[in-house]
Design an enzyme around this catalytic site. Structure first.
Site, PDB file in Angstrom:
ATOM      1  N   HIS A   1      43.304  45.010  43.538  1.00 40.45           N
ATOM      2  CA  HIS A   1      42.869  46.172  44.360  1.00 40.45           C
ATOM      3  C   HIS A   1      43.838  46.010  45.811  1.00 40.45           C
ATOM      4  O   HIS A   1      44.690  45.053  45.728  1.00 40.45           O
ATOM      5  CB  HIS A   1      41.443  45.866  45.087  1.00 40.45           C
ATOM      6  CG  HIS A   1      41.342  44.464  45.559  1.00 40.45           C
ATOM      7  ND1 HIS A   1      41.359  44.280  47.244  1.00 40.45           N
ATOM      8  CD2 HIS A   1      40.884  43.501  45.114  1.00 40.45           C
ATOM      9  CE1 HIS A   1      41.138  43.131  47.100  1.00 40.45           C
ATOM     10  NE2 HIS A   1      40.720  42.427  46.134  1.00 40.45           N
TER      11      HIS A   1
ATOM     12  N   CYS B   1      39.852  37.627  43.026  1.00 40.70           N
ATOM     13  CA  CYS B   1      40.807  39.089  42.726  1.00 40.70           C
ATOM     14  C   CYS B   1      42.309  38.843  43.172  1.00 40.70           C
ATOM     15  O   CYS B   1      42.495  37.900  43.800  1.00 40.70           O
ATOM     16  CB  CYS B   1      39.779  40.016  43.330  1.00 40.70           C
ATOM     17  SG  CYS B   1      38.337  40.330  42.758  1.00 40.70           S
TER      18      CYS B   1
END
Length: 416
Positions: free
Chosen positions: A256, A272
């Site tokens: 992301h 992440c």
């Protein structure tokens, strides 16, 4: 809307100019030089690391350039920088892309500024330039940009993440007979205790302007730090997921954007993978549902280009055990089994050990007598960082120093 994982012939070649010009001269709004006194006061009262540890200097109190840099650099003619992200492989055997570059700092440049401007992560610049103060390098300091990369030893399809290098490589599907194209971006990865997992995955969902459903563990951590979070963070400038999300079939893990771009290239997340906003915007448009994702940990890399052999070494991640000697032996054996003459084995082994011990994340030519040959072939390029007229406030400096260590990330559910 999901997009196809295939790419039209030459699509990335046509996109290259957009990649390099759509986000020109992007920089983090930090002129740390103007805030040195308040930062010193802040550190002395907040329990942070002492200023001397954050701003290392040599015995003389300053650094003039990277170790080994020849004094004649300033006399070289400067050229335009190479593409930040886009490369074409001239043959299937090629496994080294890009060129090393050198830039002279402006009066207010920091490594965070230079990193984002030239498509790098903060740690990449620090490792490539030992001894240079990353926050207040003297104006005119030559900084080596490690914008040459050995491709990971993995299948060249979809997304390949080498967490040891903190770098992502995207290999689009190419029509028969077309040369392979590759995009590469710096990434932020999981901090110690929240490691980014290794293995194979696929992109199973995409979302623009996602909501962040804050995991209970993250809310508890922030509450204990006196920084409580809501159960759901809506889209907007306070959302740590940024504006684009690729969800993997590894439960809870995403690729992301971020609202904290200075953390890209560092270990700052809860596992992440973070990209600069401009980079995830491009990757989001290219990587479709079903795109393969390979996550590897390869601190030691051998590459070939134009008949030359390169060795690249990164500092091994502290929380992932790796047998350095075993890995180097395996790489050396691959050379012996291919083109390396037995008489050169000792020379190659000694040089690989030296490069591994001085891990700077730079592809270095084997069989050169001087490891600092990197400065001979590096391009001296224009400094394209533009001054930011807005000095940061004390609160922004505090956020800069503290927030990457208090990660605000991930393991969310995502909704469109």
């Amino acid at each position: 809307m999901p997009v196809s994982n295939s790419v039209r012939p030459g699509f990335l070649r046509n996109l290259r100019d957009d990649i390099d010009t759509s986000w020109p001269n992007v920089r983090v709004p930090l002129l740390i030089r103007r805030c040195l006194l308040p930062v010193a006061i802040l550190l002395s009262t907040s329990g942070c690391a002492v200023l001397q540890d954050m701003l290392p200097r040599d015995d003389a109190g300053a650094r003039s350039g990277p170790r080994g840099a020849p004094p004649a650099l300033a006399s070289r003619a400067s050229v335009d920088p190479i593409s930040r992200n886009y490369f074409v492989l001239e043959s299937p055997e090629q496994s080294v892309i890009g060129e090393l570059q050198i830039v002279f700092t402006g009066p207010d440049d920091t490594f965070s500024d230079l990193a984002r401007e030239y498509g790098l992560g903060y740690d990449e610049l620090v490792h490539a330039n030992p001894g240079i103060d990353p926050w207040i390098p003297a104006a005119g300091t030559p900084v080596l940009l490690p914008t040459q990369y050995v491709l990971p030893a993995a299948a060249r399809r979809g997304i390949v993440l080498n967490i040891a290098a903190k770098r992502l490589f995207y290999f689009p599907e190419m029509p028969e007979g077309e040369p392979q194209e590759v995009l590469t971006y710096p990434i932020g990865i999981g901090r110690v205790g929240w490691e980014t997992p290794l293995g194979s995955a696929k992109v199973i969902q995409k979302a623009r302007d996602p909501h962040w459903y804050v995991p209970t563990s993250v809310r508890k951590e922030h509450a204990e730090d006196g920084n409580p979070l809501p159960a759901v963070v809506p889209p907007g400038p306070d959302n740590p997921l940024g504006r684009h999300v690729l969800k993997l079939d590894m439960p809870g893990y995403l690729i992301h954007g971020t609202n904290q771009p200075y953390g890209v290239g560092m270990r700052v997340s809860h596992g992440c993978v973070r990209l600069y906003p401009e980079n995830i915007d491009t990757l989001y448009s290219l990587a479709g549902i079903g795109t393969d994702v390979a996550i590897v940990n390869q601190p030691y890399l051998l590459g070939r280009r134009d008949g030359q052999i390169f060795f690249e070494s990164h500092p091994p991640l502290e929380d992932i055990e790796i047998d350095t000697a075993q890995h180097l032996d395996a790489l050396l054996q691959s050379l012996v089994n291919s083109e390396l003459l037995q008489t050169k084995r000792a020379t190659a082994a000694a040089q690989m050990q030296t490069i591994a011990a001085d891990a700077r994340g730079i592809p270095i030519l084997l069989y050169k007598r001087d490891i600092d040959e990197i400065y001979e072939r590096a391009l001296v390029v224009h400094n394209t960082v533009e001054p930011d007229p807005d000095a940061p406030t004390l609160a922004e400096v505090r956020e800069l120093l503290d927030q990457p260590l208090a990660a605000t990330d991930e393991q969310p559910e995502v909704v469109n």
